[in-house]
Motif scaffolding. Structure first.
Motif, PDB file in Angstrom:
ATOM      1  N   UNK A 175      -1.081  39.421 -36.389  1.00 47.96           N
ATOM      2  CA  UNK A 175      -2.350  38.754 -36.692  1.00 47.96           C
ATOM      3  C   UNK A 175      -2.294  37.922 -37.971  1.00 47.96           C
ATOM      4  N   UNK A 176      -1.132  37.871 -38.619  1.00 50.77           N
ATOM      5  CA  UNK A 176      -0.989  37.079 -39.843  1.00 50.77           C
ATOM      6  C   UNK A 176       0.292  36.226 -39.794  1.00 50.77           C
ATOM      7  N   UNK A 177       0.449  35.424 -38.734  1.00 51.38           N
ATOM      8  CA  UNK A 177       1.659  34.599 -38.638  1.00 51.38           C
ATOM      9  C   UNK A 177       1.496  33.311 -39.451  1.00 51.38           C
ATOM     10  N   UNK A 178       2.392  33.105 -40.397  1.00 50.16           N
ATOM     11  CA  UNK A 178       2.330  31.903 -41.236  1.00 50.16           C
ATOM     12  C   UNK A 178       3.755  31.447 -41.535  1.00 50.16           C
ATOM     13  N   UNK A 179       4.430  30.873 -40.528  1.00 51.22           N
ATOM     14  CA  UNK A 179       5.816  30.444 -40.741  1.00 51.22           C
ATOM     15  C   UNK A 179       5.909  29.372 -41.823  1.00 51.22           C
ATOM     16  N   UNK A 180       6.994  29.421 -42.601  1.00 50.79           N
ATOM     17  CA  UNK A 180       7.202  28.430 -43.649  1.00 50.79           C
ATOM     18  C   UNK A 180       7.500  27.076 -43.007  1.00 50.79           C
ATOM     19  N   UNK A 181       6.749  26.033 -43.344  1.00 51.78           N
ATOM     20  CA  UNK A 181       7.034  24.704 -42.785  1.00 51.78           C
ATOM     21  C   UNK A 181       8.455  24.276 -43.131  1.00 51.78           C
ATOM     22  N   UNK A 182       9.139  23.592 -42.243  1.00 49.86           N
ATOM     23  CA  UNK A 182       8.662  23.012 -40.972  1.00 49.86           C
ATOM     24  C   UNK A 182       8.822  23.931 -39.763  1.00 49.86           C
ATOM     25  N   UNK A 183       9.092  25.229 -39.985  1.00 51.28           N
ATOM     26  CA  UNK A 183       9.263  26.158 -38.861  1.00 51.28           C
ATOM     27  C   UNK A 183       7.951  26.273 -38.086  1.00 51.28           C
ATOM     28  N   UNK A 184       8.026  26.186 -36.759  1.00 48.42           N
ATOM     29  CA  UNK A 184       6.839  26.380 -35.932  1.00 48.42           C
ATOM     30  C   UNK A 184       6.723  27.842 -35.539  1.00 48.42           C
ATOM     31  N   UNK A 185       5.537  28.226 -35.086  1.00 51.56           N
ATOM     32  CA  UNK A 185       5.305  29.605 -34.660  1.00 51.56           C
ATOM     33  C   UNK A 185       6.222  29.972 -33.500  1.00 51.56           C
TER      34      UNK A 185
END
Length: 523
Positions: A175-185
């Motif tokens: 419920x807290x997905x926040x990949x580091x850009x530029x990585x997509x979910x």
């Protein structure tokens, strides 16, 4: 081994002073086991744990022995399956000192709670907390990512005069997905999925997951600095390791990219990494440097307010009220369900022996201990107490434990680890005749659900095999197909199933082995 075995033969671990035999209870062992399980679950309800954790004064709150001043400066964020109920209770306690809140909770949870009459776990109509639902099927998705982005935005705007209350429970990672850009979910999900499929350990998975996230591994607390951060945590992980629960968003965990690359190389995944992941992991060193000012001020307090240990303590108190002497074995039982069932079968035989049990039983228990997450000291202590119960006429004993065993899938049946454990323990107890109706074993998931069924677990005893045989049910066949739910549904019209309904919490599983008074053979 010999030295350890000698421990439980020595003087009792507990003093005899002030001991009293528990009062006898006329209820069946089965009924009392269900009542103890209900007490364990009630102790870790989301509203209960928050109410017990936050002591409200006029202009301050006390949490875990720490005092925090309230000046209409409190913000709230949360993520997890139990967080909606936690947030509702927190808002009732904090009143208008709560400025704003955002929580990320499972898809459709508000409707589900309404349907089950759990209105006390819902926010009031004029709540200052925004509810965002996502992570359908317990997988990170776009809705959960949007909630994570809003949570990150709220926390990054806080000042040193603000207080951030963070509510965390099981399921919080999805419920807290926040990949580091530029990585997509999707890219992050694919990397962790391949890693899991290659056989990586949970520790290795968490190492990689944290390295690709901007909020996990202490990232949320980093965003909130210099505000004071207080996390209230409902643990669903063995041992309550703060950096594992929801991947530790408020627990500093310096991630070295070299370590992450080593894990990926070990499972031959380096060549298949997306370009974005290679980009993020390309720079050497940790993801962020030590923030000396942050650590010196101690701006983060993490408090586990609900856990398997707490559930077992409350089950023990209920056990004493119901006429048992409670004994807690361990809150971290794990490993293959077959080994765990053997452990409980041996403990039952040790406790129910009319004479001094053969040393082979104790020796096998101690050999099993490391495989099922139970320390030798805890096994020796437990055998000592069970031995006293047999020789001193203590009456009924309730052996309590918890954890999360695993099941090797060999079939396509229905059921979960608790029902399968109960079924296997029933086989282990075969032939152990102790009047009038014991020993009895219960295994139940505190989340109210065991696999894809409406049951949380099941209850079994020494008469299970004969009962099944009389009804034409082949236990071994059901075990081969992992079809424990079908077995218990067919056995005596499902009377042995444990079906507590929606519990709104999760602190793993609770195991209970109830031992009746044992008639002593007098020589």
């Amino acid at each position: 081994m010999a030295r350890v075995l000698s421990l439980f033969r020595q003087k009792p671990f507990l003093a005899h002073v002030g001991r009293r035999k528990p009062t006898l209870c006329k209820m069946s062992m089965d009924s009392r086991a269900r009542m103890m399980f209900a007490a364990a679950v009630e102790a870790v309800h989301p509203d209960t744990v928050v109410r017990q954790a936050i002591e409200r004064k006029e202009d301050s709150i006390m949490i875990n022995g720490h005092k925090f001043t309230l000046k209409h400066n409190l913000h709230l964020v949360g993520f997890g399956k139990a967080v909606l109920g936690m947030a509702a209770e927190a808002e009732r306690i904090l009143g208008d000192h709560l400025v704003k809140g955002i929580i990320s909770v499972p898809h459709d949870i508000q409707q589900t709670l309404k349907q089950h009459g759990k209105d006390h776990l819902l926010l009031k109509e004029n709540s200052r907390i925004k509810v965002m639902e996502g992570a359908k099927h317990n997988l990170p998705d776009a809705d959960a990512q949007k909630a994570a982005e809003e949570i990150k935005q709220l926390t990054s705007e806080l000042t040193e005069n603000d207080l951030l209350l963070v509510l965390i429970s099981g399921g919080g990672s999805a419920l807290l997905p926040a990949p580091i850009p530029p990585i997509t979910l999707q890219e992050k999900h694919e990397v962790t999925r391949k890693l899991a499929g290659a056989g990586a350990t949970i520790q290795e998975l968490n190492t990689v997951r944290r390295s690709l996230s901007s909020l996990k591994g202490g990232g949320l607390a980093h965003c909130a600095h210099p505000a004071q951060v207080v996390s209230l945590i409902l643990s669903d992980v063995i041992g309550d390791p703060l950096d594992f629960i929801a991947s530790g968003p408020t627990v500093r965990s310096e991630v070295w990219h070299e370590e992450v690359l080593s894990v990926l190389e070990r499972y031959k995944l380096l060549d298949s990494l997306p370009a974005s992941v290679k980009d993020v992991l390309g720079s050497p060193g940790p993801r962020w440097r030590e923030n000396k000012e942050s650590n010196a001020s101690g701006h983060v307090l993490n408090a586990v307010i609900g856990s398997n240990s707490i559930a077992l303590q409350c089950a023990g108190r209920r056990a004493r009220e119901l006429g048992f002497r409670p004994v807690v074995l361990a809150p971290g039982v794990c490993g293959d369900v077959r080994a765990v069932s053997r452990l409980y079968g041996l403990l039952a035989r040790f406790a129910c022996s009319r004479e001094e049990p053969p040393p082979e039983i104790a020796a096998e228990l101690l050999r099993l201990g490391p495989d099922v997450g139970v320390e030798s000291w805890d096994l020796c202590r437990t055998m000592q107490v069970l031995g006293e119960g047999r020789t001193e006429g203590w009456g009924s004993t309730a052996l309590l434990a918890g954890g999360e065993p695993t099941v090797e899938l060999t079939g396509m049946g229905r059921g979960g680890r608790n029902q399968e454990l109960a079924l296997r323990v029933g086989l282990e107890l075969k032939g152990l005749e102790v009047p009038p109706n014991g020993p009895v074993f219960l295994s139940g998931g505190t989340d109210g659900q065991d696999g894809p069924t409406d049951a949380a677990g099941a209850i079994t005893d020494a008469g299970l095999y004969e009962e099944a045989e009389s009804q034409g049910l082949d236990i071994n066949s059901f075990l081969t197909y992992n079809d424990s739910y079908t077995f218990f549904t067919r056995l005596s019209n499902g009377q042995r199933l444990l079906v507590p309904g929606l519990t709104c919490t999760n602190v793993m599983d609770v195991h209970m082995l109830l031992i009746p008074p044992i008639p002593i053979t007098i020589r």
